[in-house]
Design an enzyme around this catalytic site. Structure first.
Site, PDB file in Angstrom:
ATOM      1  N   LYS A  90     -14.967 -46.500  15.127  1.00  0.00           N
ATOM      2  CA  LYS A  90     -13.951 -46.341  16.175  1.00  0.00           C
ATOM      3  C   LYS A  90     -14.037 -47.457  17.203  1.00  0.00           C
ATOM      4  O   LYS A  90     -15.119 -47.993  17.445  1.00  0.00           O
ATOM      5  CB  LYS A  90     -14.179 -45.001  16.896  1.00  0.00           C
ATOM      6  CG  LYS A  90     -14.037 -43.794  15.999  1.00  0.00           C
ATOM      7  CD  LYS A  90     -12.584 -43.521  15.725  1.00  0.00           C
ATOM      8  CE  LYS A  90     -12.419 -42.335  14.790  1.00  0.00           C
ATOM      9  NZ  LYS A  90     -11.041 -42.180  14.344  1.00  0.00           N
ATOM     10  N   HIS A 108     -21.291 -56.680  11.036  1.00  0.00           N
ATOM     11  CA  HIS A 108     -20.124 -56.756  10.155  1.00  0.00           C
ATOM     12  C   HIS A 108     -20.536 -57.461   8.858  1.00  0.00           C
ATOM     13  O   HIS A 108     -21.226 -58.487   8.909  1.00  0.00           O
ATOM     14  CB  HIS A 108     -19.001 -57.532  10.856  1.00  0.00           C
ATOM     15  CG  HIS A 108     -17.742 -57.558  10.054  1.00  0.00           C
ATOM     16  ND1 HIS A 108     -16.870 -56.488  10.005  1.00  0.00           N
ATOM     17  CD2 HIS A 108     -17.214 -58.513   9.239  1.00  0.00           C
ATOM     18  CE1 HIS A 108     -15.856 -56.789   9.211  1.00  0.00           C
ATOM     19  NE2 HIS A 108     -16.038 -58.008   8.734  1.00  0.00           N
TER      20      HIS A 108
HETATM   21  C1  GRF Z   1     -22.119 -51.853   7.062  1.00  0.00           C
HETATM   22  O1  GRF Z   1     -21.652 -52.636   6.013  1.00  0.00           O
HETATM   23  C2  GRF Z   1     -21.793 -52.494   8.388  1.00  0.00           C
HETATM   24  O2  GRF Z   1     -21.781 -53.889   8.339  1.00  0.00           O
HETATM   25  C3  GRF Z   1     -20.402 -51.990   8.664  1.00  0.00           C
HETATM   26  O3  GRF Z   1     -20.397 -50.670   8.198  1.00  0.00           O
HETATM   27  C4  GRF Z   1     -21.369 -50.526   7.156  1.00  0.00           C
HETATM   28  C5  GRF Z   1     -22.249 -49.382   7.570  1.00  0.00           C
HETATM   29  O4  GRF Z   1     -23.155 -49.026   6.565  1.00  0.00           O
HETATM   30  N1  GRF Z   1     -20.065 -52.118  10.052  1.00  0.00           N
HETATM   31  P1  GRF Z   1     -24.294 -47.962   6.886  1.00  0.00           P
HETATM   32  O5  GRF Z   1     -23.601 -46.724   7.470  1.00  0.00           O
HETATM   33  O6  GRF Z   1     -25.230 -48.591   7.851  1.00  0.00           O
HETATM   34  O7  GRF Z   1     -24.911 -47.651   5.561  1.00  0.00           O
END
Ligand code: GRF
Length: 203
Positions: A90, A108
């Protein structure tokens, strides 16, 4: 420095940070985990580790301004100094962005500013990388502002796209790198080696 985690889904990045705190690799304390998703595995992981958890969402706070204030006051209650977004889906409200200005970070799974922005999450990121023909992708850790993936970049690391990669195999390799890179970068932030005030917006 006390960390507050914001997560929406699986929470594997949160788990990597938790493991690093527990092993002493990362010299910080996880103070609270907040999720907008009451069924988030991230919340279950936090409960298993006996960490305080809060479900804060449009379900608990239908008025966005109330939700925004509740997030700030919950983080304040646990004396959080740095907000770590780990798969939080969000956008943040103005109170959060103002009170924690320069102290909210996100990860990211690509080399921003490429492959970021609204709708660029999960497998869509890696599918877009594959489609582009780029031979490398990576991981970006950045400060959070009011838009998706546009805040100043703190750190990036590269991940090769292999000839036989699928979006799934690439996603798995990038996620694995994320786990180490988030811990490495947080360690540098906590030690002062990385200053959050010197980050630049990518062009
Ligand atoms: C990761 O790929 C992160 O870069 C992105 O969302 C994903 C989250 O994965 N923002 P997790 O919930 O930490 O397994």
């Amino acid at each position: 420095m006390k960390l507050g985690i914001l997560a929406s889904h699986t929470g594997t990045n949160f788990q990597a940070i938790l493991d690093a705190c527990q092993s002493g690799l990362l010299q910080s304390q996880l103070a609270v985990v907040i999720s907008n998703n009451s069924k988030s595995p991230a919340l279950q992981r936090a409960r298993s580790a006996q960490l305080p958890t809060h479900h804060l969402s449009s379900v608990t706070h239908p008025d966005p301004a109330d939700l925004d204030r509740a997030m700030v006051s919950t983080l304040q209650e646990y004396h959080v100094g740095l907000v770590v977004m780990a798969g939080y889906m969000k956008r943040l409200g103005p109170e959060m962005l103002s009170y924690y200005a320069g102290r909210i970070i996100n990860i990211h799974p690509a080399l921003l500013p490429k492959f970021g922005g609204k709708g660029m999450y999960g497998s869509r990121v890696h599918e877009a990388v594959m489609k582009s023909g780029d031979r490398e992708t990576g991981v970006t850790i950045h400060l959070v502002d009011s838009n998706y993936d546009t805040g100043p970049i703190i750190a990036q690391t590269r991940v090769q796209v292999l000839a036989n990669d699928s979006a799934e195999s690439l996603a798995a390799r990038v996620l694995k790198r994320e786990h180490n890179f988030y811990v490495e970068t947080l360690t540098k932030i906590v030690s002062g080696e990385i200053s959050l005030t010197n980050c630049k917006v990518a062009e």
